[in-house]
Design an enzyme around this catalytic site. Structure first.
Site, PDB file in Angstrom:
ATOM      1  N   VAL A 295     -18.331 -40.709 -28.556  1.00  0.00           N
ATOM      2  CA  VAL A 295     -18.781 -39.314 -28.731  1.00  0.00           C
ATOM      3  C   VAL A 295     -17.880 -38.594 -29.728  1.00  0.00           C
ATOM      4  O   VAL A 295     -16.658 -38.536 -29.538  1.00  0.00           O
ATOM      5  CB  VAL A 295     -18.773 -38.551 -27.390  1.00  0.00           C
ATOM      6  CG1 VAL A 295     -19.292 -37.133 -27.580  1.00  0.00           C
ATOM      7  CG2 VAL A 295     -19.608 -39.278 -26.342  1.00  0.00           C
TER       8      VAL A 295
ATOM      9  N   LYS B 273     -25.046 -39.178 -27.079  1.00  0.00           N
ATOM     10  CA  LYS B 273     -23.696 -38.614 -26.875  1.00  0.00           C
ATOM     11  C   LYS B 273     -23.736 -37.475 -25.865  1.00  0.00           C
ATOM     12  O   LYS B 273     -22.849 -37.358 -25.004  1.00  0.00           O
ATOM     13  CB  LYS B 273     -23.144 -38.127 -28.221  1.00  0.00           C
ATOM     14  CG  LYS B 273     -22.892 -39.257 -29.210  1.00  0.00           C
ATOM     15  CD  LYS B 273     -22.708 -38.703 -30.613  1.00  0.00           C
ATOM     16  CE  LYS B 273     -22.389 -39.797 -31.611  1.00  0.00           C
ATOM     17  NZ  LYS B 273     -22.553 -39.351 -33.001  1.00  0.00           N
TER      18      LYS B 273
ATOM     19  N   GLU C  53     -13.894 -43.452 -25.796  1.00  0.00           N
ATOM     20  CA  GLU C  53     -13.610 -42.226 -26.547  1.00  0.00           C
ATOM     21  C   GLU C  53     -14.397 -42.164 -27.861  1.00  0.00           C
ATOM     22  O   GLU C  53     -14.882 -41.110 -28.269  1.00  0.00           O
ATOM     23  CB  GLU C  53     -12.102 -42.131 -26.828  1.00  0.00           C
ATOM     24  CG  GLU C  53     -11.670 -40.861 -27.494  1.00  0.00           C
ATOM     25  CD  GLU C  53     -11.933 -39.624 -26.632  1.00  0.00           C
ATOM     26  OE1 GLU C  53     -11.254 -39.464 -25.620  1.00  0.00           O
ATOM     27  OE2 GLU C  53     -12.825 -38.847 -26.989  1.00  0.00           O
TER      28      GLU C  53
ATOM     29  N   GLU D 290     -26.189 -44.722 -38.291  1.00  0.00           N
ATOM     30  CA  GLU D 290     -26.408 -45.858 -37.403  1.00  0.00           C
ATOM     31  C   GLU D 290     -27.123 -46.972 -38.172  1.00  0.00           C
ATOM     32  O   GLU D 290     -27.724 -46.729 -39.227  1.00  0.00           O
ATOM     33  CB  GLU D 290     -27.272 -45.438 -36.211  1.00  0.00           C
ATOM     34  CG  GLU D 290     -26.612 -44.420 -35.311  1.00  0.00           C
ATOM     35  CD  GLU D 290     -25.278 -44.901 -34.765  1.00  0.00           C
ATOM     36  OE1 GLU D 290     -25.233 -45.913 -34.043  1.00  0.00           O
ATOM     37  OE2 GLU D 290     -24.253 -44.267 -35.068  1.00  0.00           O
TER      38      GLU D 290
ATOM     39  N   GLY E 155     -20.920 -45.021 -44.474  1.00  0.00           N
ATOM     40  CA  GLY E 155     -20.683 -45.647 -43.156  1.00  0.00           C
ATOM     41  C   GLY E 155     -20.864 -44.684 -42.001  1.00  0.00           C
ATOM     42  O   GLY E 155     -20.440 -44.965 -40.888  1.00  0.00           O
TER      43      GLY E 155
ATOM     44  N   ILE F  19     -12.647 -37.134 -32.547  1.00  0.00           N
ATOM     45  CA  ILE F  19     -12.226 -36.019 -31.676  1.00  0.00           C
ATOM     46  C   ILE F  19     -12.005 -36.545 -30.257  1.00  0.00           C
ATOM     47  O   ILE F  19     -12.902 -37.183 -29.707  1.00  0.00           O
ATOM     48  CB  ILE F  19     -13.318 -34.913 -31.603  1.00  0.00           C
ATOM     49  CG1 ILE F  19     -13.747 -34.458 -32.995  1.00  0.00           C
ATOM     50  CG2 ILE F  19     -12.841 -33.741 -30.768  1.00  0.00           C
ATOM     51  CD1 ILE F  19     -14.929 -33.475 -32.970  1.00  0.00           C
TER      52      ILE F  19
ATOM     53  N   ARG G  66     -21.649 -61.702 -37.983  1.00  0.00           N
ATOM     54  CA  ARG G  66     -22.719 -62.587 -38.461  1.00  0.00           C
ATOM     55  C   ARG G  66     -22.319 -63.228 -39.789  1.00  0.00           C
ATOM     56  O   ARG G  66     -22.567 -64.383 -40.034  1.00  0.00           O
ATOM     57  CB  ARG G  66     -24.017 -61.786 -38.617  1.00  0.00           C
ATOM     58  CG  ARG G  66     -24.629 -61.418 -37.278  1.00  0.00           C
ATOM     59  CD  ARG G  66     -25.821 -60.522 -37.417  1.00  0.00           C
ATOM     60  NE  ARG G  66     -25.467 -59.229 -37.989  1.00  0.00           N
ATOM     61  CZ  ARG G  66     -26.075 -58.080 -37.701  1.00  0.00           C
ATOM     62  NH1 ARG G  66     -27.086 -58.070 -36.861  1.00  0.00           N
ATOM     63  NH2 ARG G  66     -25.708 -56.951 -38.246  1.00  0.00           N
TER      64      ARG G  66
HETATM   65  P1  NAP Z   1     -21.690 -51.945 -38.550  1.00  0.00           P
HETATM   66  O1  NAP Z   1     -20.898 -51.492 -39.706  1.00  0.00           O
HETATM   67  O2  NAP Z   1     -23.109 -52.317 -38.743  1.00  0.00           O
HETATM   68  O3  NAP Z   1     -20.914 -53.178 -37.892  1.00  0.00           O
HETATM   69  C1  NAP Z   1     -21.465 -53.970 -36.889  1.00  0.00           C
HETATM   70  C2  NAP Z   1     -20.648 -55.246 -36.776  1.00  0.00           C
HETATM   71  O4  NAP Z   1     -21.150 -56.023 -35.699  1.00  0.00           O
HETATM   72  C3  NAP Z   1     -20.697 -56.129 -38.014  1.00  0.00           C
HETATM   73  O5  NAP Z   1     -19.462 -56.768 -38.198  1.00  0.00           O
HETATM   74  C4  NAP Z   1     -21.780 -57.152 -37.655  1.00  0.00           C
HETATM   75  O6  NAP Z   1     -21.582 -58.373 -38.314  1.00  0.00           O
HETATM   76  C5  NAP Z   1     -21.500 -57.320 -36.176  1.00  0.00           C
HETATM   77  N1  NAP Z   1     -22.673 -57.758 -35.430  1.00  0.00           N
HETATM   78  C6  NAP Z   1     -23.792 -57.056 -35.175  1.00  0.00           C
HETATM   79  N2  NAP Z   1     -24.645 -57.791 -34.428  1.00  0.00           N
HETATM   80  C7  NAP Z   1     -24.040 -58.977 -34.210  1.00  0.00           C
HETATM   81  C8  NAP Z   1     -24.400 -60.156 -33.511  1.00  0.00           C
HETATM   82  N3  NAP Z   1     -25.563 -60.260 -32.881  1.00  0.00           N
HETATM   83  N4  NAP Z   1     -23.527 -61.188 -33.497  1.00  0.00           N
HETATM   84  C9  NAP Z   1     -22.338 -61.088 -34.127  1.00  0.00           C
HETATM   85  N5  NAP Z   1     -21.929 -59.994 -34.801  1.00  0.00           N
HETATM   86  C10 NAP Z   1     -22.774 -58.963 -34.848  1.00  0.00           C
HETATM   87  O7  NAP Z   1     -21.684 -50.851 -37.397  1.00  0.00           O
HETATM   88  P2  NAP Z   1     -20.585 -49.721 -37.157  1.00  0.00           P
HETATM   89  O8  NAP Z   1     -20.923 -48.534 -37.990  1.00  0.00           O
HETATM   90  O9  NAP Z   1     -19.224 -50.310 -37.235  1.00  0.00           O
HETATM   91  O10 NAP Z   1     -20.950 -49.298 -35.654  1.00  0.00           O
HETATM   92  C11 NAP Z   1     -20.555 -50.097 -34.574  1.00  0.00           C
HETATM   93  C12 NAP Z   1     -20.713 -49.303 -33.270  1.00  0.00           C
HETATM   94  O11 NAP Z   1     -19.889 -48.143 -33.321  1.00  0.00           O
HETATM   95  C13 NAP Z   1     -22.134 -48.780 -33.021  1.00  0.00           C
HETATM   96  O12 NAP Z   1     -22.367 -48.787 -31.643  1.00  0.00           O
HETATM   97  C14 NAP Z   1     -22.072 -47.347 -33.522  1.00  0.00           C
HETATM   98  O13 NAP Z   1     -23.009 -46.516 -32.891  1.00  0.00           O
HETATM   99  C15 NAP Z   1     -20.673 -46.966 -33.121  1.00  0.00           C
HETATM  100  N6  NAP Z   1     -20.054 -45.888 -33.889  1.00  0.00           N
HETATM  101  C16 NAP Z   1     -20.105 -45.908 -35.239  1.00  0.00           C
HETATM  102  C17 NAP Z   1     -19.468 -44.891 -35.965  1.00  0.00           C
HETATM  103  C18 NAP Z   1     -19.487 -44.868 -37.452  1.00  0.00           C
HETATM  104  O14 NAP Z   1     -19.002 -43.868 -38.025  1.00  0.00           O
HETATM  105  N7  NAP Z   1     -19.975 -45.895 -38.126  1.00  0.00           N
HETATM  106  C19 NAP Z   1     -18.797 -43.880 -35.276  1.00  0.00           C
HETATM  107  C20 NAP Z   1     -18.773 -43.892 -33.873  1.00  0.00           C
HETATM  108  C21 NAP Z   1     -19.404 -44.907 -33.191  1.00  0.00           C
HETATM  109  P3  NAP Z   1     -21.986 -58.552 -39.885  1.00  0.00           P
HETATM  110  O15 NAP Z   1     -21.244 -57.493 -40.644  1.00  0.00           O
HETATM  111  O16 NAP Z   1     -21.514 -59.903 -40.223  1.00  0.00           O
HETATM  112  O17 NAP Z   1     -23.461 -58.358 -39.933  1.00  0.00           O
HETATM  113  N1  HSE Z   2     -24.129 -42.192 -36.753  1.00  0.00           N
HETATM  114  C1  HSE Z   2     -23.171 -41.440 -36.022  1.00  0.00           C
HETATM  115  C2  HSE Z   2     -23.047 -40.060 -36.640  1.00  0.00           C
HETATM  116  C3  HSE Z   2     -21.856 -42.161 -36.045  1.00  0.00           C
HETATM  117  O1  HSE Z   2     -23.501 -39.869 -37.774  1.00  0.00           O
HETATM  118  O2  HSE Z   2     -22.510 -39.167 -35.992  1.00  0.00           O
HETATM  119  C4  HSE Z   2     -20.811 -41.518 -35.178  1.00  0.00           C
HETATM  120  O3  HSE Z   2     -21.148 -41.636 -33.841  1.00  0.00           O
END
Ligand code: NAP
Ligand code: HSE
Length: 381
Positions: free
Chosen positions: A132, A205, A129, A190, A187, A136, A45
């Site tokens: 969840v 998960k 992968e 969610e 980070g 890991i 965005r």
């Molecule tokens: P995040 O930091 O909020 O990043 C989301 C990204 O997607 C940002 O670059 C955002 O753009 C972009 N975005 C969101 N909606 C959009 C839209 N409608 N159009 C275009 N771009 C869009 O989230 P994250 O922590 O990386 O998590 C991403 C996914 O991985 C989620 O499903 C989460 O559950 C999963 N996950 C996260 C972690 C973790 O530790 N964070 C671990 C495992 C899995 P902008 O930055 O420009 O807003």
């Molecule tokens: N919000 C999730 C957590 C990110 O804290 O475990 C990893 O899936």
């Protein structure tokens, strides 16, 4: 061989981590994959923020359709999160013949059956992968490494944010809200942190793990979900005094009449290994009939641990890119036509131990009253 071209939906915590790890370890990753992995385009965005990270090396767009419809892209990596537009974009990418790698457990726990069906129809891979337990490789272990086993149960600390909050509250006596803010800044949380603290993320998960472990379709709506918001500092202290530690556990268990699928705070004796998994670390126990008990532990959230899992999927998909679809590992470990309709048991049908903390007036007969009420309900204390 010509490089595999990758398009990113999202360049936030996880997407940024994927870009960084691919850049830093490019040479080793190419030696493993047999081909170079090249990030061509990313949808976000906030373009300026994304360009600060990737410079001019990657085309940045605010139009996610430009990624899923990009003619050169082989693999779409969905790391934007949420149900929509992620679901529509993933289905569109598959329709366009692109493999998908996703870290989005919410998407798969709710819409996984539809997404996997579309991928099968198109002969494509959907790898997840990172969905969840962060870094890991639990999906790989359960889907491939333990494939000889009849899985009996799976139990784990699968939300890093909650584990971090509980650890910091216990170790440092910090307030719930302050630790949650720190988890967001790191980070881990969610986009909507209620998914973490209300147990929803862990249930997403667990739903995926149970499907792979027991060979049933994903059924998030049947999971029992209880988070950590009702816990107080007192509960944590009392648990400690009794020789236990409180952890938010996801438990999936094969029972006589169905599958238990539940997420709730659990008292674990401190002498057990999993009780000592602290901070953002996750740990998953899997009991198989042949192997016995196995334990997998590592960082469950954060940019690079999660990127480690996403990049592993990218390498897997690259290696299998030219393989016959019949040789792909089934998405949910079991052949799609072999999934069963074993029921998920309502929590009222689950027999287990409970911890009750009651506030009562200090007067004679109070405890007798409490035990009588419980006894009338056939509850032993
Ligand atoms: P995040 O930091 O909020 O990043 C989301 C990204 O997607 C940002 O670059 C955002 O753009 C972009 N975005 C969101 N909606 C959009 C839209 N409608 N159009 C275009 N771009 C869009 O989230 P994250 O922590 O990386 O998590 C991403 C996914 O991985 C989620 O499903 C989460 O559950 C999963 N996950 C996260 C972690 C973790 O530790 N964070 C671990 C495992 C899995 P902008 O930055 O420009 O807003
Ligand atoms: N919000 C999730 C957590 C990110 O804290 O475990 C990893 O899936």
């Amino acid at each position: 061989m010509k490089p595999i071209k990758v398009g990113l939906l999202g360049l936030g915590t996880v997407g940024g981590g994927v870009f960084t790890v691919l850049q830093r370890n490019q040479e080793e990753i190419t030696r493993r994959a047999g081909r170079n992995l090249e990030v061509v385009v990313a949808a976000v965005r906030d373009v300026a923020k994304a360009q600060q990270l990737v410079g001019q090396q990657v085309e940045i767009t605010t139009d996610p359709q430009a990624v899923v419809n990009h003619p050169e892209i082989d693999i779409v990596v969905e790391v934007m999160g949420g149900y929509e537009p992620a679901r529509t974009l993933v289905l569109q990418a598959l329709e366009n013949g692109k493999h998908v790698v996703t870290a989005n457990k919410a998407l798969l726990a709710v819409h996984g059956n539809e997404i996997f069906a579309k991928a099968r129809e198109k002969g494509l891979m959907v790898a997840f992968e990172a969905a969840v337990a962060g870094g890991i490789p639990i999906i790989k272990a359960l889907r491939e490494g333990l494939t000889a086993n009849r899985v009996e149960w799976i139990a784990g600390i699968i939300n890093g944010t909650c584990n971090y909050i509980l650890s910091e509250m216990r170790d440092k006596g910090l307030a719930f809200g302050d630790v949650l803010q720190a988890a967001q800044a790191l980070g881990y949380a969610e986009a909507d942190p209620t998914f973490d603290i209300e147990g929803i993320d862990a249930a997403h998960k667990l739903t995926i793990l149970a499907s792979i472990g027991f060979g049933v379709p994903v059924q998030f709506d049947k999971a029992y979900v209880e988070g950590i918001t009702q816990l107080t500092q007192q509960d944590i202290t009392y648990a400690e005094q009794l020789g236990y530690r409180i952890k938010l556990l996801g438990i999936a268990k094969r029972a006589a009449t169905g599958i238990e699928l539940r997420v709730h705070p659990t008292l674990i004796p401190t002498k057990q290994l999993i009780a000592n998994v602290e901070g953002v670390m996750n740990a998953v126990l899997v009991k198989g009939d042949a192997v016995g008990l196995t334990l997998y532990s590592g960082r469950g959230a954060g940019a690079e641990p999660t990127a480690s899992a996403v990049v592993a999927d990218l390498v897997d998909v690259t290696r299998m890119h030219t393989a016959d679809p019949e040789n792909h590992v089934p998405h949910l470990a079991f052949q799609a036509d072999q999934l069963t309709d074993m029921p998920i048991l309502p929590v009222a049908e689950v027999t287990t131990s409970y911890y009750l903390r009651l506030a009562a007036f200090d007067k004679p007969g109070v405890l007798a009253d409490v035990t009588r009420i419980l006894a009338d309900q056939q509850i032993s204390i």
